[in-house]
Every structure is written in C-alpha cells, then in structure tokens.
Design a protein around this motif. Sequence first.
Motif, PDB file in Angstrom:
ATOM      1  N   ALA B  91       0.808  -1.216   0.000  1.00 23.60           N
ATOM      2  CA  ALA B  91       0.000   0.000   0.000  1.00 23.60           C
ATOM      3  C   ALA B  91       0.839   1.262   0.000  1.00 23.60           C
ATOM      4  O   ALA B  91       0.337   2.335  -0.312  1.00 23.60           O
ATOM      5  N   LEU B  92       2.119   1.149   0.364  1.00 22.01           N
ATOM      6  CA  LEU B  92       2.983   2.324   0.385  1.00 22.01           C
ATOM      7  C   LEU B  92       4.013   2.197  -0.724  1.00 22.01           C
ATOM      8  O   LEU B  92       4.566   1.123  -0.943  1.00 22.01           O
ATOM      9  N   HIS B  93       4.253   3.296  -1.417  1.00 26.47           N
ATOM     10  CA  HIS B  93       5.216   3.271  -2.510  1.00 26.47           C
ATOM     11  C   HIS B  93       6.603   2.967  -1.953  1.00 26.47           C
ATOM     12  O   HIS B  93       7.101   3.685  -1.088  1.00 26.47           O
ATOM     13  N   PRO B  94       7.265   1.900  -2.443  1.00 30.60           N
ATOM     14  CA  PRO B  94       8.522   1.481  -1.824  1.00 30.60           C
ATOM     15  C   PRO B  94       9.655   2.492  -1.963  1.00 30.60           C
ATOM     16  O   PRO B  94      10.626   2.420  -1.229  1.00 30.60           O
ATOM     17  N   ARG B  95       9.554   3.420  -2.894  1.00 28.60           N
ATOM     18  CA  ARG B  95      10.646   4.379  -3.064  1.00 28.60           C
ATOM     19  C   ARG B  95      10.265   5.792  -2.644  1.00 28.60           C
ATOM     20  O   ARG B  95      10.912   6.757  -3.030  1.00 28.60           O
ATOM     21  N   HIS B  96       9.185   5.914  -1.895  1.00 28.17           N
ATOM     22  CA  HIS B  96       8.840   7.208  -1.307  1.00 28.17           C
ATOM     23  C   HIS B  96       9.137   7.157   0.189  1.00 28.17           C
ATOM     24  O   HIS B  96       8.851   6.153   0.846  1.00 28.17           O
ATOM     25  N   LYS B 100       7.202  11.951   2.066  1.00 29.98           N
ATOM     26  CA  LYS B 100       6.638  12.116   0.723  1.00 29.98           C
ATOM     27  C   LYS B 100       5.243  11.465   0.646  1.00 29.98           C
ATOM     28  O   LYS B 100       4.320  12.032   0.059  1.00 29.98           O
ATOM     29  N   ILE B 101       5.093  10.296   1.258  1.00 28.99           N
ATOM     30  CA  ILE B 101       3.811   9.594   1.222  1.00 28.99           C
ATOM     31  C   ILE B 101       2.715  10.456   1.840  1.00 28.99           C
ATOM     32  O   ILE B 101       1.608  10.570   1.308  1.00 28.99           O
ATOM     33  N   GLU B 104       2.057  13.835  -0.273  1.00 29.33           N
ATOM     34  CA  GLU B 104       1.415  13.745  -1.590  1.00 29.33           C
ATOM     35  C   GLU B 104      -0.049  14.208  -1.599  1.00 29.33           C
ATOM     36  O   GLU B 104      -0.407  15.053  -2.406  1.00 29.33           O
ATOM     37  N   PRO B 105      -0.910  13.648  -0.709  1.00 22.88           N
ATOM     38  CA  PRO B 105      -2.301  14.099  -0.764  1.00 22.88           C
ATOM     39  C   PRO B 105      -2.433  15.594  -0.527  1.00 22.88           C
ATOM     40  O   PRO B 105      -3.285  16.245  -1.168  1.00 22.88           O
ATOM     41  N   ALA B 107      -0.157  17.883  -1.293  1.00 19.04           N
ATOM     42  CA  ALA B 107       0.345  18.569  -2.480  1.00 19.04           C
ATOM     43  C   ALA B 107      -0.679  18.510  -3.610  1.00 19.04           C
ATOM     44  O   ALA B 107      -0.871  19.486  -4.338  1.00 19.04           O
ATOM     45  N   ARG B 134      12.180   8.113   6.683  1.00 18.88           N
ATOM     46  CA  ARG B 134      12.418   6.695   6.398  1.00 18.88           C
ATOM     47  C   ARG B 134      11.632   6.190   5.207  1.00 18.88           C
ATOM     48  O   ARG B 134      10.653   6.785   4.789  1.00 18.88           O
ATOM     49  N   TYR B 135      12.078   5.043   4.728  1.00 19.32           N
ATOM     50  CA  TYR B 135      11.363   4.372   3.646  1.00 19.32           C
ATOM     51  C   TYR B 135      10.508   3.253   4.237  1.00 19.32           C
ATOM     52  O   TYR B 135      10.821   2.719   5.310  1.00 19.32           O
ATOM     53  N   ARG B 151      -2.180   8.357   6.163  1.00 17.08           N
ATOM     54  CA  ARG B 151      -2.390   8.885   4.813  1.00 17.08           C
ATOM     55  C   ARG B 151      -3.881   8.993   4.508  1.00 17.08           C
ATOM     56  O   ARG B 151      -4.322   9.918   3.831  1.00 17.08           O
TER      57      ARG B 151
END
Lengths: 302, 247
Positions: B91-96, B100-101, B104-105, B107, B134-135, B151
């Motif tokens: 459910a979470l972008h692995p490279r954000h 950032k996660i 995003e909403p 932004a 952290r990632y 989120r």
Amino acid sequence: MKSTETLKNPGYALGARSEAQPSRMTFWIKSFKKLCKNPLSASGVVIVALLLVCAIAAPLIATHNPLEQDLGRILASPSLAHWFGTDEYGRDIFSRIVYGSRVTLYIIFLVTIIVGPIGLLIGTMSGYFGGWVDSVFMRITDIFISFPSLVLALAFVAALGPGLEHAVIAIAITSWPPVARLARAETLTFRNSDYVVAAQLQGASSFRILFHYISLMCLPSLIVRLTMNMATVILTAAALGFLGLGAQPPLPEWGAMISTGRSYMLESWWLVAFPGAAIMLVSLAFNLLGDGLRDLLDPRTE
Amino acid sequence: MIAIESLSFDMPGAGKSKRILNDINIHVGRGECFGLVGESGSGKTSILKCLAGQFKGWEGGIAVQGKSIADTSLKERSNTMQMVFQDPYGALHPRHTIRKILNEPLAIKGLPDKAERIHKALKDVGLDESFLPRYPHQLSGGQRQRVAIARAIILDPDIILLDEPTSALDVSVQAEILNLLASLHHRRQLTYLMVSHDLGVIAHLCERVAVMKAGEVVEVVAREDLIEGNVTHNYTQSLLQHAFSRE
C-alpha cells in the motif's frame, strides 16, 4: 498514544536515528562497494572509468596530435615512439584511439538521453492508460522493431546525410522501442498496485501518477537496460562509421579507423587490431557493468 | 452516508462475463461502522472496489452523501472518502519516504500548513516525526499500516473504506490497529465500511454487519445479535459456529 517502538526502546526516537537511516552518501558508497564485489562487474567499472578518464584527459594522455600527418612515417609498426603504430598518413594510432573515446562517449551520451526519456514516456503511458493509447503506441513500436536496426539507421543516415549527429539520431530512432516495451511491461505490473489506487483516491492526476509513482518503479530496470544498450550503441556507431556514414574524416572514430585500415590490413595489422580491440573492450565493459547494475538495482533479484 | 441500491456487477472475462455482485442493498449511516463478512470470493472487496472507482460498468446506484458516485470524479470524492488496504507492504510506494507519502495528498490538494497537518496525522496514529525520513521497508508491518491510516485521514475524510486492514498483521499488532481504528472512529466521527473475514474483528469494531455469500447479502445483523447468536439465516449460523469452534 505513544508508539510501542518508542516505549520498548526509548533511544529509538532520539539517539539511534543516524544509525537507522544511513545518509545518501553512505548509500552510494555501499552500493559501489557491492558493485565492485563481483570481479566481472568490477572490471566493467574499471574499463568504463578508464574510458571516461581517456575522454576527459585526452590531451594529457595522447602522445601525439591525432590529426597531425607525418608522411615520412606512414604505416610504422608499434614502437616506443608510436605505441600502437601509425596509419596510412603517419598519424599516431594510440592518440587517435584516445581521442576517439570522446567521439564514442559523445554518441553514447546523446543516444541515451534521447532514448531513455522517449522510451520511458511512451512505455509508461501505453502501459498505464491501456486501451487505444496502448494499441497505437505499441503498433508504432512494432513497426520500428520489425526493421533490422542497422538497415533502418542506414536509411535515416542516407536520407539526412552522413555525419556524427545524424548517426546519433539514426541510432536513437532504432533503439527506443525495446526500452519502451520494457517500461510498458514494468508499468503493467504496477498500475493496479495499492499505492497507485491510493494515489487515485487522493485525486492525483494521471501525469502525477506516471511521473511520481510509476516512473520511479521503472527506473532501475530501465537504467540496467540502457547500460546494456550502450554496448549495442557503440557497435552500431562503429558499423555506421565503418560504412562511412557516421563520423567523417579526419575525426578519429574507431569504426571509421577500422574501415580505412582495412585496405592495409594484411601488411599492417595494427591499423585494424587496436581500434577493434578498443570497441570490443568498451562494449564488453558496458555489458558487464549492466549485469552488475542489474544485480544491484533489480528488486526481483534481492 | 453511503447508500448502495440494487448494485450488480459483472466481471468481464474472456468469453462470457461472470456475475460477482448481485442486487446488493446496503445503507450506512453517518458515524456508523458497518462490516462486511463472508468467505473468499463472496464479493466483499468488490463492493469497496466499486466505491473506490476501480471497477467500472456496475449497474444500480451508489450514493455517497446523497450524491451518486457515477456523477462525481475520484478527485471530487477524495475529500469525503479514503481507503486503507489489506497489504501494508503493497500500500505504500517502496521508493517514497514517509514524508513524501504523507505530503502527496496535501500537495495534490494544494493545502497550506503541510508540516502541521503531517505532524497531526502522525500523532493521531501514534507515530512520531522520526519516521518521516524513512522508507517503508525500514518499518514494521504495524508501523506501515499506521502510516497507511495516517495517509487516509490526512485529508479529513468522512468515510474510510477498510479492506481487511488487520488480516496481514500479527495478532498482537492486530489488536493495536483495531484499537487505533476504534479511537479514531470516536475522535473524528468517521464512518467506516469495513471488510473482513474475521467475525471477531468485525464484532469488535462494527455496529452492524452484512453477511455475504456468492455475491449476495444474505443477512444484515446488529452486533448484539451476532454475539448472542440471534441470527436467522443458516449461512450466518454456520459462520458463527466455525468462528466459535476455532476458539
């Protein structure tokens, strides 16, 4: 409400942070060390680094002016004065190969920065939107793939006229389709993942999802593919140069050097052997580097 | 709040399509926590996917806050409805990064005071700001699910769709997440539509439950009736028996 982790380990939130999240710099150093652990990819790294050094410091490394003719010493065999011998105009082959690395890198660099973005954009768009966008883009890709790439490049150079920039355009046009296909295949695996659905639910526009979510996931395999592609680019550029359609004389391009040396090949082997070895070594190095990068970047091999 | 009326959906497949939802009628009131139970393939998640706009081409009517969702875009709905997913790993972008996660909403909506809102959402789910750089792969499953919940609530939605939010977690972590969801429910006056195959989880959180079987709602029961075994339909009784025999 405190997080359980903070309760269990009070230093977690305060002290041990730098340990838990290494900085960007140490990440790069770590990756580089990992890359160099494999002797094959390490040799790839070394050769590509040498190529870069040659190109940057060409005037310092070259023993002669690569364009200077010395008709008194034509076709001299390798000696202390001329390490790789001289060609039919008495030009020093070693210096020409050193300067030729600039031409090679120039072609690789230009082709890669054209092919990468185009392939990524077309591939992710057709994978993400699907439907008619996908059909149109993929049929165009099919058309480009169905031509033998060298023949297509020849046709483009013939239409545009010979020259280094035209060779770059021709190579770029023939080498984007595999990249686009790869990006599309990667996109298809991510487009329905939960984080993309979450972004859609947050109202993210399609282009935001393409650039901020999907492209990021495609990048590792794309970088690997582009690195492997560089070997093909070098060979195609050399082939175009050999056929007289790439770099024009007196520019020291490796393929063109082999082409002109061909007439003297039987008596003066060094005219062909050294540029040929340079091409082979560098394209091999990019292949090895690509393999190493795949081990490093591809999440599926972890 | 959510009104689903005679909802039917055919999954388009090769050759002939398969009917996976048949004449579903569900009404969820404001501030209610409504559960959907049933075995795998009974169509619980499909209802959420219709609501979330992933399945298109359904028949019938779905209205959220009185407005039919066929007329509103996902972007318009994003302020009212968010979703928490089953798999905290996907459910979470692995490279954000977590920052950032959560950013995003905000932004996308162009909201001001981003740092404050992120801080508040993190506090609400029991995390602190040290998680921001952290990632996701540096977090445990429970922590990730907390980030996913943060989120979902950061845009202040009225409705949260919960797609088996605890089934991928350890039992002890399950309880933490359920308590977190319950406390958020009370504090923020949220409306939940929760899918689960675990009757215990449903009974802990939900006031009413729709029991689903093979794409149909067989019965809607209140929590008290469920606990006391006051159910009429055979299928619900057998579900209850299985739940108890496991314990």
